[in-house]
Write an enzyme that holds these catalytic residues in place. Structure first.
Site, short mmCIF file in Angstrom:
data_model
loop_
_atom_site.label_atom_id
_atom_site.label_comp_id
_atom_site.label_asym_id
_atom_site.label_seq_id
_atom_site.Cartn_x
_atom_site.Cartn_y
_atom_site.Cartn_z
N GLU A 12 -13.14 -35.56 8.62
CA GLU A 12 -12.12 -34.57 8.94
C GLU A 12 -11.12 -34.61 7.81
O GLU A 12 -10.46 -35.63 7.58
CB GLU A 12 -11.44 -34.88 10.27
CG GLU A 12 -10.46 -33.77 10.66
CD GLU A 12 -9.32 -34.23 11.55
OE1 GLU A 12 -8.79 -33.40 12.29
OE2 GLU A 12 -8.94 -35.41 11.48
N ASP B 180 -12.02 -39.60 11.12
CA ASP B 180 -10.74 -38.97 11.44
C ASP B 180 -9.81 -38.97 10.21
O ASP B 180 -9.68 -39.99 9.53
CB ASP B 180 -10.10 -39.77 12.58
CG ASP B 180 -8.93 -39.06 13.22
OD1 ASP B 180 -9.12 -37.95 13.75
OD2 ASP B 180 -7.82 -39.62 13.21
N ASP C 287 -16.43 -41.27 16.74
CA ASP C 287 -15.25 -41.02 15.94
C ASP C 287 -14.83 -42.33 15.27
O ASP C 287 -14.79 -43.36 15.93
CB ASP C 287 -14.11 -40.55 16.86
CG ASP C 287 -13.56 -39.22 16.43
OD1 ASP C 287 -12.91 -39.18 15.38
OD2 ASP C 287 -13.78 -38.24 17.15
N HIS D 72 -11.39 -30.35 19.80
CA HIS D 72 -10.37 -30.81 20.75
C HIS D 72 -8.94 -30.62 20.24
O HIS D 72 -8.01 -30.93 20.97
CB HIS D 72 -10.63 -32.29 21.06
CG HIS D 72 -10.43 -33.15 19.84
ND1 HIS D 72 -11.29 -33.09 18.76
CD2 HIS D 72 -9.47 -34.04 19.53
CE1 HIS D 72 -10.85 -33.92 17.83
NE2 HIS D 72 -9.76 -34.51 18.26
N ASP D 73 -8.78 -30.19 19.00
CA ASP D 73 -7.43 -29.97 18.45
C ASP D 73 -7.07 -28.49 18.36
O ASP D 73 -5.95 -28.15 18.00
CB ASP D 73 -7.33 -30.54 17.03
CG ASP D 73 -7.37 -32.05 16.99
OD1 ASP D 73 -7.04 -32.68 18.00
OD2 ASP D 73 -7.77 -32.58 15.93
O1 TEU Z 1 -6.53 -34.82 13.78
C1 TEU Z 1 -5.81 -34.78 12.59
C2 TEU Z 1 -5.08 -33.58 12.42
O2 TEU Z 1 -4.99 -33.06 11.36
C3 TEU Z 1 -4.50 -33.08 13.65
O3 TEU Z 1 -3.56 -33.98 14.08
C4 TEU Z 1 -3.84 -31.84 13.40
O4 TEU Z 1 -2.83 -31.98 12.47
C5 TEU Z 1 -3.27 -31.44 14.69
O5 TEU Z 1 -4.19 -31.63 15.70
C6 TEU Z 1 -2.93 -30.05 14.62
O6 TEU Z 1 -2.63 -29.68 15.88
C7 TEU Z 1 -7.17 -35.98 14.13
C8 TEU Z 1 -7.73 -35.87 15.52
O7 TEU Z 1 -8.68 -34.86 15.56
C9 TEU Z 1 -6.59 -35.65 16.47
O8 TEU Z 1 -7.05 -35.45 17.77
C10 TEU Z 1 -5.71 -36.86 16.41
O9 TEU Z 1 -4.57 -36.66 17.20
C11 TEU Z 1 -5.25 -37.16 14.98
O10 TEU Z 1 -6.31 -37.10 14.04
C12 TEU Z 1 -4.70 -38.54 14.88
O11 TEU Z 1 -5.72 -39.46 15.02
#
Ligand code: TEU
Ligand code: CA
Length: 529
Positions: free
Chosen positions: A243, A190, A97, A312-313
């Site tokens: 992303e 990210d 990442d 993971h989100d």
């Molecule tokens: O995620 C970005 C993102 O868009 C997420 O924060 C999303 O808005 C959120 O998860 C919705 O629930 C990335 C990573 O994948 C995430 O794990 C991080 O928290 C975030 O960036 C900040 O680095």
């Protein structure tokens, strides 16, 4: 033939929840090494490793305090080098990442940046007065230290880097080279399409993300990505996936057409938003047609997709877009679709055994910073406690972060896991499914194998055929080879249109009959050779 990014299947590992080897309840790099044979057995080519860098873990590693060091909770640099080496031995590639929109507030750069006269001041975005922007995790995007405010698009412990400062480009290029030189194959970048802030004016007031028009998909971002590609990535054999939040197909193409020399592919969110109203905390009933329309649009319009249903989100697909009563069938149906679609499939740890959402009973069982921030915000705007908790249960990112279910007792750790293990590990686990011919796990393995056997599944065109009564039918065609993929996205029997079955049945998730599709039934037919 040398493989290209089109050939790969990617498996995402969330290190904290994958495998613990020293009983502290936290997954670690040695744990990943111990499971490499398992990952290889799946048939995947690339591992995407969520952050293992030094971090105070406000956001589980997405807040990096040193890009060149490993978080001691996860192990040492030696462990990391061993992981890369052991992966290489098995012909597995690792992408890391790359979190470069922000660092941790405990990064040396930020600590120095707090001093007005420091040469690090401009590494971050400081102002005397905040503007009206709001953050992704709810609330204001600014916090105060001394007399100045700094911008953070995520938690306050995640200050945004200032990409207007050329020093940042230099620093990040060094970080990338450091890891590429160690044998890492590339990066998952990210929130890459918000890194460049073109102005700090007040934004147009919006329900969420006020300020959006000044940082989303700006020209400056394209320039940055071109430089990272041309000055660093192109010197190595690499793979990149961005992303990208709130992108349209056109914006995605602007980032990935080969002549743009930016990214190989991007993760979009449109299909994951089909059960949301405005934002992920407000959910509406999942409607297969809405989902199928979005998927088909992206299949038709985007040069090459990064296909995923979990990460993971997000939440577990069987709990979210299906019916847990039909967990086994729906998990296999989504496997058929994911690997049948055109693009690079991404499988998130646990998805291959049909893991479900977490079984949280109380707010104290959550760990995610976003969950707590939004819970507080929801209280502030007067949403009653019960409903607030229900919202968290449905949408918390912790749902997908519960420890990997290796065996009937968990098998993740001998200690107390950092996040509650699902009780249903008793019946949903890797060991059990490895031994069962018709398990979800073995179905994934077969689908991945099929993708390697039939060129149409990798290089074939996508053609939408039907979504009548929520049965998604599409075709993939390459030269004389045509695959028809049929997915019943409902928990009801559906009439089967036999004209779809002219060819040979290659795989199905249940015993396929002539006239009826069972709930969540999926089939794949081959026409031609
Ligand atoms: O995620 C970005 C993102 O868009 C997420 O924060 C999303 O808005 C959120 O998860 C919705 O629930 C990335 C990573 O994948 C995430 O794990 C991080 O928290 C975030 O960036 C900040 O680095
Ligand atoms: Ca550990």
């Amino acid at each position: 033939m040398k493989k290209s990014f089109k050939d790969y299947v990617v498996y995402q590992i969330y290190p904290r929840s994958f495998m613990d080897t020293n009983d502290d309840g936290i997954g670690d790099i040695k744990g990943i090494i111990s499971k490499l044979d398992y990952v290889k057995h799946l048939g995947v080519d690339v591992i995407w490793l969520s952050p293992v860098y030094a971090s105070p873990n406000y956001d589980n590693g997405y807040d990096i305090s040193n890009y060149l060091e490993i978080n001691p909770e996860y192990g040492t640099m030696d462990d990391m080098e061993l992981l890369i080496e052991e992966a290489q031995k098995r012909d597995l590639k690792i992408i890391m990442d790359l979190v470069i929109n922000h660092t941790s507030s405990e990064h040396e750069w930020f600590k120095k940046s707090m001093y007005i006269n420091s040469e690090y001041r401009d590494y971050y975005i400081w102002r005397d007065k905040p503007n009206n922007w709001t953050s992704f995790f709810g609330g204001k995007a600014w916090d105060k230290i001394g007399d100045s405010y700094y911008l953070h698009m995520f938690a306050k412990e995640q200050p945004d880097l200032n990409w207007q400062n050329p020093k940042i480009m230099e620093e990040v290029q060094n970080v990338m080279k450091f890891w590429l030189d160690k044998g890492v194959f590339g990066f998952r970048c990210d929130v890459i399409n918000i890194i460049f802030k073109s102005s700090l004016e007040d934004g147009k007031k919006r329900l969420i993300l006020t300020g959006f028009e000044y940082y989303h998909q700006q020209d400056g971002m394209h320039e940055i990505l071109k430089r990272l590609r041309n000055e660093v990535l192109s010197l190595y054999d690499t793979f990149t996936v961005g992303e990208t939040v709130f992108v349209t197909p056109k914006e995605a193409n602007d980032l990935i057409y080969p002549e743009k020399t930016e990214l190989d592919m991007v993760f979009s969110f449109a299909h994951m938003e089909t059960d949301q109203i405005n934002n992920k905390w407000f959910r509406t009933k999942f409607k297969p047609k809405k989902f199928i329309k979005v998927i088909s649009k992206w299949q038709n319009e985007v040069y090459w997709n990064a296909n995923y249903f979990e990460n993971h989100d997000q939440q577990r697909i069987v709990s979210r877009f299906a019916n847990e009563k039909y967990r086994v069938y729906s998990a296999k149906m989504f496997a058929t679709m994911l690997i049948g679609l055109k693009g690079t499939p991404y499988i998130y740890q646990g998805q291959e055994i049909g893991m479900t959402n977490g079984d949280f009973k109380d707010m104290s069982e959550f760990r995610d910073v976003e969950t707590f921030n939004v819970y507080k915000l929801a209280k502030k705007i007067g949403i009653p406690k019960k409903l607030r908790f229900k919202m968290m249960l449905k949408s918390s990112r912790d749902n997908n972060r519960t420890p990997m279910q290796w065996d009937s007792t968990g098998g993740f750790s001998h200690g107390i896991p950092w996040l509650k293990q699902n009780k249903n590990t008793a019946s949903i686990n890797v060991l059990d499914q490895l031994n069962k011919e018709d398990s979800i796990l073995n179905y994934y393995i077969k689908m991945i194998e099929l993708r390697k056997t039939y060129k149409a599944l990798i290089y074939g065109d996508f053609k939408f055929i039907s979504m009548k009564r929520d049965v998604f039918v599409f075709a993939r065609t390459y030269e004389k080879q045509k695959m028809i993929i049929i997915c019943n996205m409902t928990d009801k029997n559906r009439k089967f249109n036999a004209t779809f079955s002219k060819g040979k049945l290659i795989i199905a998730n249940t015993y396929a009959t002539k006239n009826i599709l069972k709930p969540y039934e999926a089939r794949l037919y081959l026409i031609g050779e």
